[in-house]
Design a protein around this motif. Structure first.
Motif, PDB file in Angstrom:
ATOM      1  N   LEU A 106       4.526  -8.712 -11.531  1.00 48.46           N
ATOM      2  CA  LEU A 106       3.301  -8.562 -12.333  1.00 48.46           C
ATOM      3  C   LEU A 106       2.174  -9.460 -11.835  1.00 48.46           C
ATOM      4  CD1 LEU A 106       1.975  -7.174 -14.722  1.00 48.46           C
ATOM      5  CD2 LEU A 106       2.946  -8.945 -16.220  1.00 48.46           C
ATOM      6  N   PRO A 107       2.414 -10.743 -11.473  1.00 49.88           N
ATOM      7  CA  PRO A 107       1.317 -11.561 -10.937  1.00 49.88           C
ATOM      8  C   PRO A 107       0.677 -10.946  -9.698  1.00 49.88           C
ATOM      9  CG  PRO A 107       3.172 -12.951 -11.537  1.00 49.88           C
ATOM     10  CD  PRO A 107       3.638 -11.546 -11.664  1.00 49.88           C
ATOM     11  N   LEU A 108       1.454 -10.403  -8.806  1.00 50.79           N
ATOM     12  CA  LEU A 108       0.883  -9.754  -7.627  1.00 50.79           C
ATOM     13  C   LEU A 108       0.059  -8.534  -8.001  1.00 50.79           C
ATOM     14  CD1 LEU A 108       3.788  -9.889  -5.000  1.00 50.79           C
ATOM     15  CD2 LEU A 108       1.644 -11.160  -4.960  1.00 50.79           C
ATOM     16  N   LEU A 109       0.491  -7.813  -9.016  1.00 50.69           N
ATOM     17  CA  LEU A 109      -0.283  -6.652  -9.472  1.00 50.69           C
ATOM     18  C   LEU A 109      -1.664  -7.076  -9.950  1.00 50.69           C
ATOM     19  CD1 LEU A 109      -0.552  -3.674 -10.238  1.00 50.69           C
ATOM     20  CD2 LEU A 109       0.547  -4.226 -12.427  1.00 50.69           C
ATOM     21  N   VAL A 110      -1.732  -8.159 -10.744  1.00 50.36           N
ATOM     22  CA  VAL A 110      -3.024  -8.632 -11.266  1.00 50.36           C
ATOM     23  C   VAL A 110      -3.924  -9.082 -10.125  1.00 50.36           C
ATOM     24  CG1 VAL A 110      -4.110 -10.404 -12.678  1.00 50.36           C
ATOM     25  CG2 VAL A 110      -2.049  -9.248 -13.496  1.00 50.36           C
ATOM     26  N   LEU A 111      -3.369  -9.862  -9.169  1.00 44.85           N
ATOM     27  CA  LEU A 111      -4.170 -10.350  -8.050  1.00 44.85           C
ATOM     28  C   LEU A 111      -4.616  -9.201  -7.157  1.00 44.85           C
ATOM     29  CD1 LEU A 111      -5.233 -12.958  -6.812  1.00 44.85           C
ATOM     30  CD2 LEU A 111      -3.157 -13.083  -5.419  1.00 44.85           C
ATOM     31  N   GLY A 112      -3.740  -8.246  -6.895  1.00 45.48           N
ATOM     32  CA  GLY A 112      -4.119  -7.096  -6.083  1.00 45.48           C
ATOM     33  C   GLY A 112      -5.209  -6.270  -6.741  1.00 45.48           C
ATOM     34  N   CYS A 113      -5.126  -6.094  -8.052  1.00 45.52           N
ATOM     35  CA  CYS A 113      -6.178  -5.357  -8.767  1.00 45.52           C
ATOM     36  C   CYS A 113      -7.497  -6.116  -8.723  1.00 45.52           C
ATOM     37  CB  CYS A 113      -5.747  -5.126 -10.213  1.00 45.52           C
ATOM     38  SG  CYS A 113      -4.426  -3.902 -10.375  1.00 45.52           S
ATOM     39  N   GLY A 114      -7.429  -7.477  -8.733  1.00 46.48           N
ATOM     40  CA  GLY A 114      -8.654  -8.271  -8.614  1.00 46.48           C
ATOM     41  C   GLY A 114      -9.340  -8.025  -7.291  1.00 46.48           C
ATOM     42  N   TYR A 115      -8.571  -7.993  -6.204  1.00 51.76           N
ATOM     43  CA  TYR A 115      -9.167  -7.716  -4.891  1.00 51.76           C
ATOM     44  C   TYR A 115      -9.681  -6.285  -4.812  1.00 51.76           C
ATOM     45  CZ  TYR A 115      -8.241 -12.024  -2.340  1.00 51.76           C
ATOM     46  OH  TYR A 115      -8.275 -13.311  -1.889  1.00 51.76           O
ATOM     47  N   LEU A 116      -8.987  -5.334  -5.420  1.00 46.89           N
ATOM     48  CA  LEU A 116      -9.472  -3.955  -5.431  1.00 46.89           C
ATOM     49  C   LEU A 116     -10.783  -3.848  -6.203  1.00 46.89           C
ATOM     50  CD1 LEU A 116      -8.982  -0.985  -4.741  1.00 46.89           C
ATOM     51  CD2 LEU A 116      -7.615  -0.799  -6.847  1.00 46.89           C
ATOM     52  N   PHE A 117     -10.864  -4.580  -7.311  1.00 45.15           N
ATOM     53  CA  PHE A 117     -12.090  -4.588  -8.128  1.00 45.15           C
ATOM     54  C   PHE A 117     -13.263  -5.157  -7.326  1.00 45.15           C
ATOM     55  CE2 PHE A 117     -14.860  -6.664 -11.288  1.00 45.15           C
ATOM     56  CZ  PHE A 117     -15.169  -5.577 -12.083  1.00 45.15           C
ATOM     57  N   THR A 118     -13.058  -6.295  -6.593  1.00 46.91           N
ATOM     58  CA  THR A 118     -14.145  -6.879  -5.799  1.00 46.91           C
ATOM     59  C   THR A 118     -14.540  -5.959  -4.657  1.00 46.91           C
ATOM     60  OG1 THR A 118     -12.554  -8.076  -4.423  1.00 46.91           O
ATOM     61  CG2 THR A 118     -13.399  -9.215  -6.347  1.00 46.91           C
TER      62      THR A 118
END
Length: 643
Positions: free
Chosen positions: A71-83
């Motif tokens: 789950l932590p990797l999912l949140v961080l990956g979504c953050g990079y996708l958002f940026t």
């Protein structure tokens, strides 16, 4: 990277980057408000590179998330996708780049608010990542990954709609290319959010390589915001451009770390693959060239796999057997019955050990083997197989057969030896009885008669009163007693000559030679090499009696009038040889069997008992040579040596 602690080298490299970037930041901050020429194309290049970097980083992180279900990797990956999405939209809406006012219906405040949302959204994702890492969140639910990836574009779309269609309702933070007071408040909130994310990243930067490089990313992120929106005066000043460089660095740092780690993992994987391939080749070589055969059967008994060793045993090629031949077809008829009896029980029990079978080779020859097998898999499934070890039992069978033959031969030899010993015992008993009869006959016929005559003479002397007659009777009595004494000494010498005890074997043999000539008219020549013969009393007695019996054989069977007895010492062995030029023998085996009356078996047994040997050379009309060899060790001198 998520589970690997950072090395000292990586920590040192991260702190060097933070230190150098901080020094550059201090220098750039002093001149942040210096106006520079407007270059909208710089924004296009910068935003494109940053969007691509963030998109690739997002793909790598989400790929790791898919594998690890984190789950932590999912949140961080979504953050990079958002940026990545917002960086692309920011470029499209930037005024003066693609159109005077920007695309997508952008207003004068659109790009500035997109920047704020973009630079606040990523730190929020980092904060969520750090919190989830601290709490060690549970495994990712199966549907959350696609749902989260789908939600990111929707959030980005909401931000786009808010900053384009709703830009009129947002506070004005831009006045042309300059900042309003509201800008300071908005960017201060973004900086505060970034500082919180930076603090959380600092607290756990030693947990993993990912956390370490995320700390560096947030530090570059903070410097980007500070130069490009907090310390500068507006667009296209030195702080504006320098801050974008920090933004590009922040998007490249984690990507570079991920790529380096992926490259290292790939190199490690290639090395592991080479090692696996090498070990696989070793295992295959061990399997195919093992000193025993291996094969696998399915539950129906069809051959599914077989190693080269067993193929060489049978003489087949692999393609002739795999999937085509039932194991029964490779067995002898007797082994087929054994297989039919044991295979169903084996499928039930799962193991069999040292089953004695015969494999039939391609050439039709049978090979005895021992088979041990285990069952692998579940009955009734295609995965069910046997693992069978086949050991060549030919040498063992041959050894068992040789041992059986040797046992049978030994039993025959023991039986023959027992018969010979019984015959020897019988002959010895008969010989002893014969000697007793001879002694009794000699005592009765010779000595007894002489004593009887002496007694009659003695009685006559008692009755006679004539002195001349008494003197004559006394003379006759003396002659009778003298004759009796002589006959007693002769008889005693024949049984055990005193010369043997007093002088030894060689003088006793010389005496025996003279006695044979005096008694039986057999001329015997005794020859000796003159060397000492270190024999004990028992050895000398047995050799003397053997010589006497051999000379009696010459007299009785060879029909010779002359014999030679020779003794010599040769390399620690006493050689005694009795030879004649008489009739000879044509069947030595019969002579040694004890059935001819020669007494040779008795002599051989007594000599063998002393550790010696007996050898006979003979041929019809060529005479006979009997050689007795007896070990004569030097330490025999310390007993009762015989010359």
């Amino acid at each position: 990277m998520l589970d690997t602690l950072p090395s000292r080298r990586e920590c040192r490299l991260a702190w060097i980057f933070i230190g150098l970037s901080s020094l550059f930041f201090v220098g750039a901050a002093l001149f942040a408000q210096v106006r520079l020429p407007a270059k909208p194309a710089f924004i296009g290049m910068y935003q494109t590179a940053m969007a691509i970097n963030d998109l690739v980083t997002a793909v790598l992180l989400l790929g790791m998330c898919f594998v690890r279900r984190s789950l932590p990797l999912l949140v961080l990956g979504c953050g990079y996708l958002f940026t990545s999405i917002l960086a692309t939209v920011h470029m499209l809406t930037f005024p003066g780049l693609l159109s005077e006012s920007g695309l997508l219906g952008a207003g004068p405040q659109t790009t500035a608010w997109l920047y704020m949302i973009w630079h606040a959204g990523f730190p929020l994702c980092v904060i969520a990542y750090c919190q989830l890492e601290n709490t060690r969140a549970s495994a990712l639910p199966p549907l959350l990954l696609p749902a989260a990836i789908g939600a990111v574009p929707l959030l980005a779309l909401g931000a786009i709609l808010l900053t384009t269609l709703g830009s009129a309702r947002l506070p004005a933070i831009m006045a042309g290319n300059g900042y309003t007071d509201s800008m300071r408040l908005a960017i201060g909130s973004v900086c505060l959010t970034t500082l919180v994310a930076l603090g959380l990243a600092w607290r756990q930067h030693r947990r993993s390589k990912l956390s370490l490089w995320l700390l560096v990313v947030m530090w570059a992120w903070l410097l980007d915001i500070s130069l490009s929106a907090l310390l500068n005066a507006g667009r296209f000043d030195l702080g504006f451009y320098a801050g974008r460089l920090y933004g590009l660095l922040s998007s490249s740092i984690l990507l570079g770390a991920l790529l380096v780690n992926a490259l290292r993992d790939h190199v490690t994987m290639l090395a592991a693959q080479r090692e696996i391939r090498r070990q696989g080749e070793e295992i295959a070589d061990l399997y195919h060239n093992a000193p025993c055969g291996y094969h696998s059967l399915d539950e129906n008994g069809i051959v599914q796999a077989i190693n080269d060793t067993e193929l060489r045993m049978l003489g087949y090629r692999r393609e002739e057997l795999i999937g085509r031949v039932h194991i029964r077809d490779l067995l002898s008829p007797a082994s087929q019955a054994t297989f039919d009896l044991n295979f169903p029980a084996f499928l039930h029990s799962g193991a069999v050990h040292d089953l004695d079978l015969e494999l039939r080779g391609k050439d039709g020859r049978y090979l005895p083997v021992l088979v041990s097998a285990n069952l692998v898999g579940t009955p009734g499934t295609p995965a069910l197989r046997t693992r069978s070890v086949v050991v060549n039992n030919k040498e063992r069978k041959e050894a068992e057969q040789a041992l059986l033959s040797a046992k049978e031969d030994l039993e025959l030899r023991i039986a023959e030896r027992t018969r010979q010993l019984r015959q020897l015992a019988s002959d010895a008993t008969l010989a002893e009885e014969g000697e007793r009869r001879a002694i009794a006959r000699d005592l009765h016929d010779d000595i007894g008669q002489l004593i009887h005559v002496a007694r009659m003479k003695l009685e006559a002397m008692g009755r006679s009163h004539d002195s001349d007659a008494r003197q004559n009777l006394a003379l006759q009595l003396d002659l009778a007693l003298s004759d009796a004494s002589t006959r007693i000494r002769s008889l005693t010498s024949q049984l055990s000559p005193p010369v043997l005890d007093r002088l030894g074997l060689v003088p006793a043999l010389a005496w025996l030679a003279s006695e044979m000539e005096r008694t039986y008219d057999l001329t015997v020549e005794a020859i000796d090499d003159g060397q000492p013969k270190p024999l004990n009393a028992s050895q000398a007695a047995i050799l003397f009696r053997a010589t006497r019996e051999l000379l009696i054989n010459v007299l009785k069977h060879a029909r010779a009038l002359f014999a030679i007895v020779e003794t010599r010492l040769d390399d620690g062995h006493l050689i005694l040889q009795v030879s004649d030029q008489g009739a000879g023998m044509d069947h030595l085996e019969i002579a040694l069997s004890g059935s001819t009356g020669f007494g040779l078996i008795s002599i051989r047994e007594r000599v063998t008992h002393l550790g010696g040997s007996l050898h006979i050379q003979s041929a019809p009309d060529q005479g006979t040579i009997v050689t007795i060899t007896l070990p004569c060790p030097q330490h025999a001198h310390h007993g009762n040596p015989q010359p």
